[in-house]
Scaffold this motif. Structure first.
Motif, mmCIF file in Angstrom:
data_model
loop_
_atom_site.group_PDB
_atom_site.id
_atom_site.type_symbol
_atom_site.label_atom_id
_atom_site.label_comp_id
_atom_site.label_asym_id
_atom_site.label_seq_id
_atom_site.Cartn_x
_atom_site.Cartn_y
_atom_site.Cartn_z
ATOM 1 N N GLY A 94 0.805 22.933 -39.494
ATOM 2 C CA GLY A 94 0.272 24.151 -38.883
ATOM 3 C C GLY A 94 -0.234 23.866 -37.488
ATOM 4 O O GLY A 94 0.509 23.417 -36.618
ATOM 5 N N SER A 95 -1.517 24.119 -37.268
ATOM 6 C CA SER A 95 -2.149 23.754 -35.990
ATOM 7 C C SER A 95 -2.478 22.267 -36.053
ATOM 8 O O SER A 95 -3.556 21.872 -36.490
ATOM 9 C CB SER A 95 -3.416 24.593 -35.774
ATOM 10 N N ILE A 96 -1.530 21.444 -35.628
ATOM 11 C CA ILE A 96 -1.656 19.997 -35.821
ATOM 12 C C ILE A 96 -2.590 19.361 -34.806
ATOM 13 O O ILE A 96 -2.804 19.871 -33.712
ATOM 14 C CB ILE A 96 -0.270 19.319 -35.765
ATOM 15 N N GLY A 97 -3.148 18.202 -35.209
ATOM 16 C CA GLY A 97 -3.946 17.400 -34.289
ATOM 17 C C GLY A 97 -5.383 17.842 -34.123
ATOM 18 O O GLY A 97 -6.069 17.355 -33.225
ATOM 19 N N ILE A 98 -5.875 18.731 -34.978
ATOM 20 C CA ILE A 98 -7.261 19.190 -34.863
ATOM 21 C C ILE A 98 -8.155 18.277 -35.696
ATOM 22 O O ILE A 98 -7.962 18.139 -36.901
ATOM 23 C CB ILE A 98 -7.402 20.645 -35.327
ATOM 24 N N TYR A 140 0.230 13.371 -26.749
ATOM 25 C CA TYR A 140 1.040 12.449 -27.546
ATOM 26 C C TYR A 140 1.419 13.076 -28.887
ATOM 27 O O TYR A 140 2.584 12.998 -29.318
ATOM 28 C CB TYR A 140 0.289 11.138 -27.776
ATOM 29 N N ILE A 141 0.456 13.711 -29.542
ATOM 30 C CA ILE A 141 0.728 14.332 -30.843
ATOM 31 C C ILE A 141 1.798 15.412 -30.722
ATOM 32 O O ILE A 141 2.740 15.469 -31.519
ATOM 33 C CB ILE A 141 -0.571 14.919 -31.430
ATOM 34 N N SER A 143 4.066 15.706 -28.425
ATOM 35 C CA SER A 143 5.359 15.153 -28.009
ATOM 36 C C SER A 143 6.078 14.427 -29.136
ATOM 37 O O SER A 143 7.291 14.217 -29.075
ATOM 38 C CB SER A 143 5.163 14.187 -26.828
ATOM 39 N N THR A 144 5.358 14.045 -30.186
ATOM 40 C CA THR A 144 5.965 13.298 -31.296
ATOM 41 C C THR A 144 5.997 14.099 -32.594
ATOM 42 O O THR A 144 6.300 13.551 -33.656
ATOM 43 C CB THR A 144 5.187 11.992 -31.542
ATOM 44 N N SER A 145 5.684 15.380 -32.527
ATOM 45 C CA SER A 145 5.559 16.179 -33.747
ATOM 46 C C SER A 145 6.893 16.708 -34.268
ATOM 47 O O SER A 145 6.923 17.361 -35.305
ATOM 48 C CB SER A 145 4.619 17.368 -33.503
ATOM 49 N N GLY A 146 7.985 16.433 -33.582
ATOM 50 C CA GLY A 146 9.288 16.906 -34.037
ATOM 51 C C GLY A 146 9.724 18.141 -33.286
ATOM 52 O O GLY A 146 8.922 18.856 -32.693
ATOM 53 N N THR A 152 4.837 18.446 -37.250
ATOM 54 C CA THR A 152 4.003 17.714 -38.196
ATOM 55 C C THR A 152 3.413 16.477 -37.543
ATOM 56 O O THR A 152 4.023 15.865 -36.672
ATOM 57 C CB THR A 152 4.809 17.274 -39.438
ATOM 58 N N PHE A 153 2.202 16.149 -37.955
ATOM 59 C CA PHE A 153 1.537 14.929 -37.530
ATOM 60 C C PHE A 153 1.424 14.058 -38.771
ATOM 61 O O PHE A 153 0.746 14.416 -39.735
ATOM 62 C CB PHE A 153 0.166 15.256 -36.950
ATOM 63 N N THR A 154 2.117 12.917 -38.771
ATOM 64 C CA THR A 154 2.251 12.105 -39.980
ATOM 65 C C THR A 154 1.386 10.855 -39.930
ATOM 66 O O THR A 154 0.816 10.507 -38.888
ATOM 67 C CB THR A 154 3.716 11.689 -40.160
ATOM 68 N N ILE A 155 1.324 10.171 -41.064
ATOM 69 C CA ILE A 155 0.602 8.894 -41.117
ATOM 70 C C ILE A 155 1.230 7.905 -40.152
ATOM 71 O O ILE A 155 0.523 7.196 -39.419
ATOM 72 C CB ILE A 155 0.614 8.334 -42.552
ATOM 73 N N ALA A 156 2.562 7.864 -40.122
ATOM 74 C CA ALA A 156 3.261 6.935 -39.229
ATOM 75 C C ALA A 156 2.928 7.223 -37.774
ATOM 76 O O ALA A 156 2.666 6.306 -36.978
ATOM 77 C CB ALA A 156 4.772 7.024 -39.462
ATOM 78 N N THR A 157 2.936 8.503 -37.403
ATOM 79 C CA THR A 157 2.597 8.878 -36.024
ATOM 80 C C THR A 157 1.142 8.555 -35.731
ATOM 81 O O THR A 157 0.800 8.111 -34.636
ATOM 82 C CB THR A 157 2.854 10.385 -35.806
ATOM 83 N N GLY A 158 0.269 8.798 -36.726
ATOM 84 C CA GLY A 158 -1.144 8.489 -36.541
ATOM 85 C C GLY A 158 -1.370 7.020 -36.237
ATOM 86 O O GLY A 158 -2.195 6.669 -35.383
ATOM 87 N N LYS A 159 -0.640 6.149 -36.905
ATOM 88 C CA LYS A 159 -0.780 4.710 -36.660
ATOM 89 C C LYS A 159 -0.344 4.322 -35.259
ATOM 90 O O LYS A 159 -0.885 3.392 -34.659
ATOM 91 C CB LYS A 159 0.031 3.932 -37.692
ATOM 92 N N GLN A 160 0.652 5.031 -34.716
ATOM 93 C CA GLN A 160 1.192 4.709 -33.392
ATOM 94 C C GLN A 160 0.434 5.402 -32.259
ATOM 95 O O GLN A 160 0.709 5.142 -31.092
ATOM 96 C CB GLN A 160 2.670 5.108 -33.327
ATOM 97 N N THR A 161 -0.508 6.280 -32.600
ATOM 98 C CA THR A 161 -1.231 7.038 -31.571
ATOM 99 C C THR A 161 -2.035 6.092 -30.676
ATOM 100 O O THR A 161 -2.870 5.324 -31.162
ATOM 101 C CB THR A 161 -2.183 8.058 -32.217
ATOM 102 N N PRO A 162 -1.794 6.128 -29.348
ATOM 103 C CA PRO A 162 -2.530 5.244 -28.429
ATOM 104 C C PRO A 162 -3.919 5.798 -28.126
ATOM 105 O O PRO A 162 -4.124 7.007 -28.058
ATOM 106 C CB PRO A 162 -1.657 5.259 -27.175
ATOM 107 N N ILE A 163 -4.860 4.897 -27.966
ATOM 108 C CA ILE A 163 -6.218 5.296 -27.593
ATOM 109 C C ILE A 163 -6.765 4.281 -26.605
ATOM 110 O O ILE A 163 -6.478 3.075 -26.702
ATOM 111 C CB ILE A 163 -7.137 5.404 -28.829
ATOM 112 N N VAL A 164 -7.529 4.762 -25.643
ATOM 113 C CA VAL A 164 -8.165 3.902 -24.639
ATOM 114 C C VAL A 164 -9.669 4.012 -24.838
ATOM 115 O O VAL A 164 -10.204 5.117 -24.962
ATOM 116 C CB VAL A 164 -7.773 4.340 -23.214
#
Length: 420
Positions: A94-98, A140-141, A143-146, A152-164
């Motif tokens: 739905g409203s992903i990344g919140i 990032y979310i 751009s990678t949500s499909g 969708t925001f998945t576990i795999a995408t969550g692991k690859q999410t960059p953070i500074v």
């Protein structure tokens, strides 16, 4: 606000080099076992759905909150672990990344696949939450949500999410600064909500109800019955102003335009849908809603007509350009303008005006149908007392609305400048 400014300056002075990592390198990213609808209860352990997080993010109450039994919670927690303070739950459909930050030890459960669980034991919780709301992670979310119609925001995408992130001391300072700002916004919104409820109370109590010629509550010293008048004998509606749609813009420059979409459901300016116009010179005041003046919306595209007949008072020191269907009301001498505004703001008059609307698609309220409405009015002295009360309420409500808008701009600036 002064203390907040000093803290903001302190944050800027502590900026050192930040480290860039992937979230999967810093914490466990997972979800939990799905809970079937047959296991939902009316009480027990709070059960969180993705749509509940969306509602909380918008400062809305969760509709029909769901629970699971404590026994089921304990059994599932043994399998997947317990959500603890500092963890972040993020919507995956739905409203992903919140994000939703866990702040207390209260038990909570959520559906597998709909919410991604970041078991944060590394970053300052508040810093992590606000960093997650920033542009870099949200971009990032998205751009990678499909590329399908439903991202969708998945576990795999969550692991690859960059953070500074900076050192822990700076994380804590930034996190506390942003938390204080959020708390200030929430407290101001609570005050605004209370003021609006107070206004509605007086609208219901200070005007006579059906089959009565005096209100339920009155100022001291007034006992006379109110008299019947037609609205047309007390006020008139100015001619319609026209501002061409192609001249309107979302860019904040020039005159703020009161149009159908900026006229909110409850008769206030909807600052979430602004219109601006900056190409008019030497515009006469009759095209503006000036301070202490009020206007009526004479049209509505909604079949339920929630806006038509609503009035809006300019309780600020600004002036607003009037667009089509938002028309200024001129109160005739001998009557208090703010009293007439409050009287028309009441639900009884509004409901009657809704019934008078004409048209098959876009409903329109004709002037003659406004003018013929019969209403009860007290003498000028009592009108003035009531008018002063509602003007005080409206100006205080407007100041709180402006404060919230200013604080949200400050928050937006902080998100852009305190994070990388």
């Amino acid at each position: 606000m002064a203390e907040f400014g000093c803290l903001y300056s302190e944050v800027l002075l502590t900026r050192n080099a930040w480290e860039k990592r992937k979230l999967g390198e810093l914490m466990k990213v997972t979800s939990v076992k799905r809970v079937h609808q047959s296991d939902w209860r009316q009480e027990g352990v709070p059960f969180l759905r993705a749509r509940d997080i969306v509602a909380i993010n918008k400062n809305q109450k969760v509709k029909e909150p769901i629970y699971i039994s404590r026994d089921l919670y304990e059994r599932y927690s043994e399998q997947s672990g317990r959500v603890t303070p500092g963890d972040l739950l993020v919507t995956g459909v739905g409203s992903i990344g919140i994000p939703f930050l866990i702040k207390t030890e209260s038990p909570i459960y959520f559906k597998d696949g709909n919410i991604i669980w970041f078991q944060n034991r590394t970053l300052d919780p508040a810093f992590f939450y606000f960093q997650f709301t920033g542009n870099s992670i949200q971009t990032y979310i998205l751009s990678t949500s499909g590329k399908g119609t439903v991202g969708t925001f998945t576990i795999a995408t969550g692991k690859q999410t960059p953070i500074v992130f900076p050192k822990k001391t700076e994380q804590k300072l930034i996190g506390s600064t942003m938390s204080d700002l959020d708390n200030l916004i929430a407290a101001t919104q609570d005050k605004l909500s209370f003021l609006k409820k107070m206004k509605m109370f007086f609208l219901q109590q200070i005007f006579p109800t059906k089959d009565h010629d005096v209100p339920q509550i009155r100022f001291d010293g007034f006992t006379d019955a109110w008299s019947h008048y037609k609205l047309g004998s007390l006020m008139r509606i100015d001619k319609e102003q026209e501002v061409k749609k192609e001249l309107l813009t979302d860019i904040q420059k020039g005159f703020y335009v009161l149009a159908m979409r900026t006229f909110s459901m409850d008769g206030y300016i909807d600052h979430s849908k602004p219109y601006w116009l900056n190409c008019l010179d030497n515009v006469s005041d009759d095209k503006f809603l000036l301070p202490r003046e009020f206007a009526i919306l004479d049209a509505d595209m909604d079949a339920n007509l929630p806006k038509i007949g609503r009035v809006l008072l300019n309780a600020s020191s600004e002036k607003y350009l009037l667009a089509a269907h938002v028309r200024k009301i001129q109160v005739k001498s001998g009557n208090d303008p703010i009293f007439i505004y409050a009287l028309m703001r009441g639900n009884s008059v509004h409901e009657r005006l809704k019934l008078e609307a004409n048209g098959s698609i876009s409903k329109r309220l004709l002037d003659k149908n406004v003018y013929k409405q019969s209403i009860l009015v007290p003498n000028r002295s009592e009108q003035s007392k009531i008018g002063r009360l509602f003007f005080l309420l409206e100006t205080t409500i407007t100041l709180h609305q402006q404060k919230i808008q200013m604080l949200k701009q400050v928050k937006k600036s902080c998100l852009q400048n305190l994070f990388i």
